[in-house]
Design an enzyme around this catalytic site. Structure first.
Site, short mmCIF file in Angstrom:
data_model
loop_
_atom_site.label_atom_id
_atom_site.label_comp_id
_atom_site.label_asym_id
_atom_site.label_seq_id
_atom_site.Cartn_x
_atom_site.Cartn_y
_atom_site.Cartn_z
N HIS A 88 6.36 -30.79 -7.93
CA HIS A 88 6.95 -30.56 -6.57
C HIS A 88 7.75 -29.31 -6.53
O HIS A 88 8.93 -29.44 -7.08
CB HIS A 88 7.71 -31.83 -6.18
CG HIS A 88 7.08 -33.22 -5.99
ND1 HIS A 88 7.72 -34.24 -6.13
CD2 HIS A 88 5.71 -33.54 -5.86
CE1 HIS A 88 6.87 -35.25 -6.19
NE2 HIS A 88 5.46 -34.60 -5.85
C1 LIG Z 1 -1.13 -34.22 -9.25
C2 LIG Z 1 -0.04 -33.72 -8.22
C3 LIG Z 1 0.37 -34.74 -7.03
C4 LIG Z 1 1.02 -34.44 -6.11
N1 LIG Z 1 1.30 -35.37 -5.10
C5 LIG Z 1 2.12 -35.06 -4.04
C6 LIG Z 1 2.32 -36.12 -3.15
O1 LIG Z 1 1.74 -37.46 -3.28
N2 LIG Z 1 3.00 -35.62 -2.16
C7 LIG Z 1 3.45 -34.36 -2.04
O2 LIG Z 1 4.42 -34.21 -1.02
N3 LIG Z 1 3.13 -33.59 -2.68
C8 LIG Z 1 2.46 -33.74 -3.86
N4 LIG Z 1 2.34 -32.75 -4.75
C9 LIG Z 1 2.50 -31.30 -4.40
C10 LIG Z 1 1.48 -30.80 -3.29
O3 LIG Z 1 0.23 -30.73 -3.95
C11 LIG Z 1 2.22 -29.58 -3.15
O4 LIG Z 1 3.70 -29.60 -2.40
C12 LIG Z 1 1.39 -28.88 -2.04
O5 LIG Z 1 -0.04 -28.61 -2.33
C13 LIG Z 1 1.80 -27.65 -1.52
O6 LIG Z 1 1.26 -26.88 -0.45
P1 LIG Z 1 1.13 -25.22 -0.34
O7 LIG Z 1 0.28 -25.00 0.89
O8 LIG Z 1 2.57 -24.78 -0.30
O9 LIG Z 1 0.72 -24.89 -1.93
P2 LIG Z 1 -0.72 -25.13 -2.29
O10 LIG Z 1 -1.58 -26.38 -2.24
O11 LIG Z 1 -0.53 -24.91 -4.04
O12 LIG Z 1 -1.69 -23.63 -1.76
C14 LIG Z 1 -1.43 -22.44 -2.11
C15 LIG Z 1 -2.89 -21.68 -1.91
O13 LIG Z 1 -2.47 -20.23 -2.22
C16 LIG Z 1 -3.60 -19.91 -2.97
N5 LIG Z 1 -3.08 -18.54 -3.51
C17 LIG Z 1 -2.34 -18.63 -4.66
N6 LIG Z 1 -2.10 -17.27 -5.10
C18 LIG Z 1 -2.54 -16.61 -4.13
C19 LIG Z 1 -2.99 -15.07 -4.13
N7 LIG Z 1 -2.17 -14.23 -4.88
N8 LIG Z 1 -3.76 -14.41 -3.18
C20 LIG Z 1 -4.24 -15.32 -2.31
N9 LIG Z 1 -4.11 -16.64 -2.42
C21 LIG Z 1 -3.39 -17.35 -3.26
C22 LIG Z 1 -3.90 -20.84 -3.82
O14 LIG Z 1 -5.54 -20.77 -4.50
C23 LIG Z 1 -3.65 -22.09 -3.19
O15 LIG Z 1 -5.05 -22.39 -2.32
C24 LIG Z 1 1.31 -33.25 -5.94
C25 LIG Z 1 0.98 -32.06 -6.69
C26 LIG Z 1 -0.06 -32.43 -7.89
C27 LIG Z 1 -0.46 -31.34 -8.91
#
Ligand SMILES: Cc1cc2nc3c(=O)[nH]c(=O)nc-3n(C[C@H](O)[C@H](O)[C@H](O)COP(=O)(O)OP(=O)(O)OC[C@H]3O[C@@H](n4cnc5c(N)ncnc54)[C@H](O)[C@@H]3O)c2cc1C
Ligand code: SF4
Length: 551
Positions: free
Chosen positions: A489
């Site tokens: 997280h």
């Molecule tokens: C095993 C596991 C279990 C989890 N369980 C939970 C849960 O039960 N509940 C919960 O609330 N959270 C959970 N999480 C955390 C949750 O996955 C994250 O909080 C969430 O994915 C964040 O969303 P986001 O869109 O900010 O980032 P992400 O989902 O990480 O997406 C970011 C995106 O940006 C892209 N990106 C990165 N760098 C670049 C770049 N330079 N140029 C272009 N694109 C880029 C990536 O490829 C990705 O597609 C868990 C995480 C893991 C690993």
């Protein structure tokens, strides 16, 4: 320079936060372009990868990193299968920090996991979708620790609800977060094991409630109900759980254009503090420039600050949006301790979702001025594989193996905590001097855990002991002090606040320094509270999108 693209809104990252922002803004009629570092994937492809993976405890197995958009993996050594299964999280054995990508500066290991593919990290999450408590927004005023948020629970409440409807959240109403409208769905049916926990712990003053999750308890939004097959992590094979891949598809259906394999490596500005363009590499390392009117950075709590820091210029030598010096700082997560024991009852963990129930009574209270609050969380992952590996490692074979395995598969269970880590500026993401295959700096993390957390771990240990006693538990196995599993997280690294001197974005996610640059994701959360952060990040994202649409 290969070519030049342009859009009204340019979103960096197609994870749940980037894609939901894109969908919402595309529906206003704006042209929206999503730049995504990783490749496209399909669910059946990911399920196949996992099915053919030799180590089923390796939850990153379905998600091999692409060489142009690497993410942390922890091969070859993942610790024992029990380590992984009991806490739902991959972790490093003590003292091991190498993973080839996320550089560790210590003093504690920070083995963060995330995925760089279309849809992002929620492809393999547990789908917990909790609201914070109203008091979580003002722990400085109430308890003298951490920070107050620049907005209240009440201001976020309508966006919480919108996020719950969008992602299909089911939950029990009695978790302490006030609601105006009921959950979109009832909780998924209670498993036998969780029923026994609830019945045996109630007399001891522990109310066990269903977790709030983005998991269907009935057909919802074109997806089927959970069938209880217990494969939620690393991937739900039937999409009963919501994930970022669905959000990305919805964004495209709403008219957004999504460009995979586009690794953004620089943010460009003009002399007037406005962002004018971003630059990305394709896998051939050809550079492309993309112009836009408004930019939304949604690349997660580590890659987003990395990109801001990488974009330093003569005018902004400390990086974009970093006049406060806070970009990358205040890194938080939820390090967990746990207790594994053999319950008196036959529980047979493994029927129903992997992470179904919690105790929420320790999430708030005056003790927060002394030590961290925490939630207690029960796993429901089948213990067969973990117990088998542990027994074989202990040299148990033949008839004795079968006898002990039968016993452990039926009785072994686990409870862990999800404690609040306070924001500390020294906990931070910086650029390392190591480079990835495209020549971009790998991120480096500094991570320290203070007494506020250690005292909570001591308090949690007493609760574990009491829970084990009420369950008639034997063979108690506590995680050693100081060896905490990470929960993935990633929060705080682009913290929200009213004061531009000590925060990166305002309460709408707009960077203080650049009026047309917004940030979406868990990185904007000023404090960590005791629950998984993605629902809060999505609610904040919707608030940001609404703000962009009206300005
Ligand atoms: C095993 C596991 C279990 C989890 N369980 C939970 C849960 O039960 N509940 C919960 O609330 N959270 C959970 N999480 C955390 C949750 O996955 C994250 O909080 C969430 O994915 C964040 O969303 P986001 O869109 O900010 O980032 P992400 O989902 O990480 O997406 C970011 C995106 O940006 C892209 N990106 C990165 N760098 C670049 C770049 N330079 N140029 C272009 N694109 C880029 C990536 O490829 C990705 O597609 C868990 C995480 C893991 C690993
Ligand atoms: S138990 Fe988990 S993997 Fe199985 S259908 Fe339900 S959410 Fe999906």
């Amino acid at each position: 320079m290969a070519d030049e693209l342009s859009a009204d809104i340019v979103v960096i990252g197609s994870g749940i936060c980037g894609s939901l922002t894109a969908e919402r803004l595309a529906k206003t009629g704006a042209s929206v372009l999503i730049l995504e570092a990783g490749p496209r994937v399909t669910r059946d492809q990911l399920v196949l990868y996992y099915r053919s993976a030799p180590r089923k405890g390796d939850w990153m197995a379905p998600y091999p990193p692409s060489w142009w958009a690497p993410h942390p993996t922890y091969e070859p050594d993942w610790g024992s299968a029990t380590d992984v299964d009991k806490g739902r999280v991959a972790r490093q054995p003590p003292g091991r920090t190498g993973n080839g990508y996320l550089v560790q500066a210590g003093p504690y290991p920070y083995p963060a996991e995330y995925i760089r593919i279309v849809g992002g990290t929620t492809w393999h999450w547990a789908a917990h979708m909790w609201r914070l408590l109203p008091n979580d927004f003002r722990i400085k005023s109430l308890y003298g620790v951490g920070k107050d948020w620049p907005l209240t629970y009440e201001e976020l409440e309508p966006f919480y609800y919108e996020a719950e409807v969008k992602t299909g959240v089911s939950g029990a109403p009695d978790t302490g977060s006030p609601r105006v409208k009921p959950f979109p769905m009832e909780p998924v049916a209670e498993s036998w094991a969780m029923r026994r926990f609830r019945e045996r712990l109630a007399p001891g003053g522990y109310p066990v409630v269903s977790n709030t999750t983005a998991r269907n308890s009935r057909a919802y939004d074109g997806r089927p109900p959970c069938c209880g097959a217990n494969n939620c992590q690393p991937i739900c094979p039937i999409d009963a759980q919501y994930h970022g891949g669905l959000a990305a598809a919805a964004a495209e259906a709403a008219g957004a254009r999504l460009l995979p394999n586009a690794v953004v490596y620089r943010i460009e500005h003009d002399s007037d503090r406005r962002i004018t363009a971003v630059h990305y590499y394709d896998p051939d390392k050809l550079s492309h420039r993309v112009t836009g009117k408004t930019f939304v950075l949604a690349a997660n709590g580590i890659e987003s600050p990395k990109l801001l820091l990488m974009s330093a210029s003569d005018k902004y030598p400390n990086g974009i949006a970093n006049s406060s010096g806070m970009v990358g700082r205040n890194l938080m997560d939820h390090p967990s301790s746990s207790l594994t024991f053999d319950a008196e009852d036959e529980l047979w963990l493994g029927r129903g979702p992997q992470s179904p129930a919690s105790i929420n009574t320790l999430r708030d209270g005056p003790f927060r001025s002394e030590h961290a609050a925490f939630r207690l969380d029960f796993t429901n992952i089948s213990q067969v594989r973990a117990a088998t590996e542990d027994l074989i490692a202990a040299g148990v074979y033949g008839a004795e193996l079968e006898k002990q395995l039968r016993y452990r598969a039926a009785h072994q269970c686990n409870v862990k905590n999800v404690p609040e880590v306070l924001p500390m500026p020294e906990n931070r993401v910086v650029l390392s001097d190591q480079r990835d295959e495209l020549g971009l700096p790998k991120p480096k993390v500094h991570f320290f855990l203070g007494d506020y957390l250690h005292k909570a771990m001591a308090a949690a240990k007493k609760e574990y002991a009491r829970i084990a006693e009420l369950m008639g538990g034997t063979n108690l196995r506590y995680t050693p002090d100081g060896e905490y599993a990470n929960n993935q997280h990633i929060m705080g690294t682009m913290s929200m606040g009213d004061d531009p001197k000590d925060s990166v974005v305002d309460p709408y996610g707009r960077t203080h320094d650049h009026e047309n640059l917004f940030i979406a994701g868990t990185g904007v959360m000023p404090t960590a509270a005791t629950v998984n952060p993605t629902l809060t990040a999505v609610a904040l994202t919707f608030r940001t999108a609404e703000h962009i649409a009206h300005t």
